[in-house]
Design a protein around this motif. Structure first.
Motif, PDB file in Angstrom:
ATOM      1  N   UNK A 144     -98.802  60.823  36.162  1.00  0.00           N
ATOM      2  CA  UNK A 144     -99.209  59.515  36.664  1.00  0.00           C
ATOM      3  C   UNK A 144     -98.624  59.185  38.039  1.00  0.00           C
ATOM      4  N   UNK A 145     -97.588  59.915  38.443  1.00  0.00           N
ATOM      5  CA  UNK A 145     -97.014  59.663  39.773  1.00  0.00           C
ATOM      6  C   UNK A 145     -97.614  60.582  40.837  1.00  0.00           C
ATOM      7  N   UNK A 146     -98.427  61.523  40.417  1.00  0.00           N
ATOM      8  CA  UNK A 146     -99.029  62.508  41.334  1.00  0.00           C
ATOM      9  C   UNK A 146    -100.535  62.274  41.359  1.00  0.00           C
ATOM     10  N   UNK A 147    -101.014  61.544  42.370  1.00  0.00           N
ATOM     11  CA  UNK A 147    -102.433  61.167  42.425  1.00  0.00           C
ATOM     12  C   UNK A 147    -103.344  62.380  42.492  1.00  0.00           C
ATOM     13  N   UNK A 148    -102.963  63.405  43.233  1.00  0.00           N
ATOM     14  CA  UNK A 148    -103.834  64.573  43.383  1.00  0.00           C
ATOM     15  C   UNK A 148    -103.980  65.327  42.062  1.00  0.00           C
ATOM     16  N   UNK A 149    -102.860  65.562  41.364  1.00  0.00           N
ATOM     17  CA  UNK A 149    -102.927  66.257  40.080  1.00  0.00           C
ATOM     18  C   UNK A 149    -103.663  65.409  39.051  1.00  0.00           C
ATOM     19  N   UNK A 196     -99.187  54.361  40.202  1.00  0.00           N
ATOM     20  CA  UNK A 196     -98.752  54.693  38.837  1.00  0.00           C
ATOM     21  C   UNK A 196     -99.242  53.697  37.785  1.00  0.00           C
ATOM     22  N   UNK A 197     -99.267  52.398  38.133  1.00  0.00           N
ATOM     23  CA  UNK A 197     -99.745  51.395  37.177  1.00  0.00           C
ATOM     24  C   UNK A 197    -101.238  51.577  36.910  1.00  0.00           C
ATOM     25  N   UNK A 198    -101.999  51.878  37.963  1.00  0.00           N
ATOM     26  CA  UNK A 198    -103.436  52.124  37.795  1.00  0.00           C
ATOM     27  C   UNK A 198    -103.673  53.365  36.943  1.00  0.00           C
ATOM     28  N   UNK A 199    -102.874  54.406  37.194  1.00  0.00           N
ATOM     29  CA  UNK A 199    -103.011  55.645  36.420  1.00  0.00           C
ATOM     30  C   UNK A 199    -102.737  55.395  34.946  1.00  0.00           C
ATOM     31  N   UNK A 200    -101.748  54.581  34.643  1.00  0.00           N
ATOM     32  CA  UNK A 200    -101.442  54.284  33.240  1.00  0.00           C
ATOM     33  C   UNK A 200    -102.604  53.564  32.564  1.00  0.00           C
ATOM     34  N   UNK A 201    -103.246  52.644  33.293  1.00  0.00           N
ATOM     35  CA  UNK A 201    -104.383  51.925  32.726  1.00  0.00           C
ATOM     36  C   UNK A 201    -105.573  52.860  32.514  1.00  0.00           C
ATOM     37  N   UNK A 202    -105.823  53.736  33.490  1.00  0.00           N
ATOM     38  CA  UNK A 202    -106.906  54.702  33.344  1.00  0.00           C
ATOM     39  C   UNK A 202    -106.655  55.603  32.140  1.00  0.00           C
ATOM     40  N   UNK A 203    -105.405  56.004  31.966  1.00  0.00           N
ATOM     41  CA  UNK A 203    -105.080  56.890  30.856  1.00  0.00           C
ATOM     42  C   UNK A 203    -105.178  56.174  29.507  1.00  0.00           C
ATOM     43  N   UNK A 204    -104.854  54.884  29.499  1.00  0.00           N
ATOM     44  CA  UNK A 204    -105.020  54.104  28.277  1.00  0.00           C
ATOM     45  C   UNK A 204    -106.500  54.065  27.879  1.00  0.00           C
ATOM     46  N   UNK A 205    -107.369  53.922  28.887  1.00  0.00           N
ATOM     47  CA  UNK A 205    -108.813  53.966  28.617  1.00  0.00           C
ATOM     48  C   UNK A 205    -109.206  55.332  28.048  1.00  0.00           C
ATOM     49  N   UNK A 206    -108.657  56.406  28.639  1.00  0.00           N
ATOM     50  CA  UNK A 206    -108.981  57.749  28.164  1.00  0.00           C
ATOM     51  C   UNK A 206    -108.586  57.929  26.697  1.00  0.00           C
ATOM     52  N   UNK A 207    -107.398  57.459  26.358  1.00  0.00           N
ATOM     53  CA  UNK A 207    -106.917  57.592  24.979  1.00  0.00           C
ATOM     54  C   UNK A 207    -107.817  56.830  24.014  1.00  0.00           C
ATOM     55  N   UNK A 208    -108.227  55.627  24.399  1.00  0.00           N
ATOM     56  CA  UNK A 208    -109.095  54.824  23.535  1.00  0.00           C
ATOM     57  C   UNK A 208    -110.480  55.465  23.417  1.00  0.00           C
TER      58      UNK A 208
END
Length: 246
Positions: A144-149, A196-208
């Motif tokens: 989540x801290x690495x935008x490219x990865x 990082x906060x945006x990445x966490x939200x995107x990942x929460x969507x992915x999990x759901x």
């Protein structure tokens, strides 16, 4: 009444070569894995110059139908392949740069494709692709801290969801559409104040999304994937300068 004449279509020689190869593919005379005859032999058989043949082969290589190996030996020459994903993404990216399509077109295409694919995935049940998507989800949580990865894993995740639908064409189109704007999305991600906060939200969507698909709730998964795409991709589109092609 005078006879009405209309101009006839003039084909360049390499276009005729392309049509000849297409006819062989449609007839089943050529298929993935087959090797074309040596250049000199094929040009003579088609009655064209080697330069025209080479131009046609370059077109086929660009669109992912052919791979050419230079040199000598059993692997040398041109071989028919079936790997359109990267080629379609490249073509879409070029047309996007030329203004043939706007970013809004890409957004709507993603919504249509991914809504249908997650609904189909929910009906299909668990597959190996689903398990791989779970692994990607775990990897994204650590990136989540690495935008490219994260962007690379995110692209792979959405393509895998499309593959879970069981429709290879939908998967290929999803990969091409996503690849066409991947660099633009990455630039937007890098410029966010709190990535990082945006990445966490995107990942929460992915999990759901995975949970809903696994539970067979296709309608809810389709609604979520649309909100997910419009949330970030839509905001990204609206922040871009007005499309000069519009």
């Amino acid at each position: 009444m005078a006879t009405q004449w209309r101009p006839v279509r003039q084909s360049r020689t390499h276009e005729l070569v392309l049509e000849a190869i297409e006819r062989q593919l449609l007839a089943g005379e050529l298929k993935a894995g087959d090797r074309l005859p040596p250049e000199r032999e094929l040009a003579a058989a088609l009655g064209v110059s080697r330069s025209a043949l080479r131009e046609a082969l370059r077109v086929l290589e660009t669109i992912g139908v052919l791979v050419a190996q230079v040199g000598r030996g059993p692997d040398a020459g041109a071989r028919i392949v079936r790997e359109p994903d990267d080629a379609l993404g490249r073509v879409l990216r070029l047309h996007l740069a030329l203004g043939s399509y706007g970013l809004e077109d890409v957004l709507e295409a993603r919504v249509v494709l991914e809504r249908s694919s997650v609904e189909a995935a929910a009906r299909a049940g668990r597959t190996e692709d689903f398990e791989e998507a779970e692994e990607l989800l775990a990897r994204m949580a650590g990136a989540e801290s690495d935008a490219e990865l994260f962007n690379e894993l995110d692209t792979a995740f959405h393509v895998l969801l499309a593959r879970c639908s069981g429709n290879h064409l939908v998967s290929t189109l999803t990969a091409a559409v996503r690849e066409s704007v991947r660099a633009l999305i990455l630039d937007a991600e890098r410029n966010l104040d709190d990535w990082p906060a945006t990445a966490r939200q995107l990942n929460a969507d992915h999990a759901e999304l995975l949970r809903l698909i696994d539970a067979g709730e296709g309608g809810a998964a389709a609604e979520l994937v649309e909100r997910h795409i419009r949330g970030f991709h839509g905001a990204f589109v609206s922040s871009r300068p007005e499309d000069p092609a519009r």
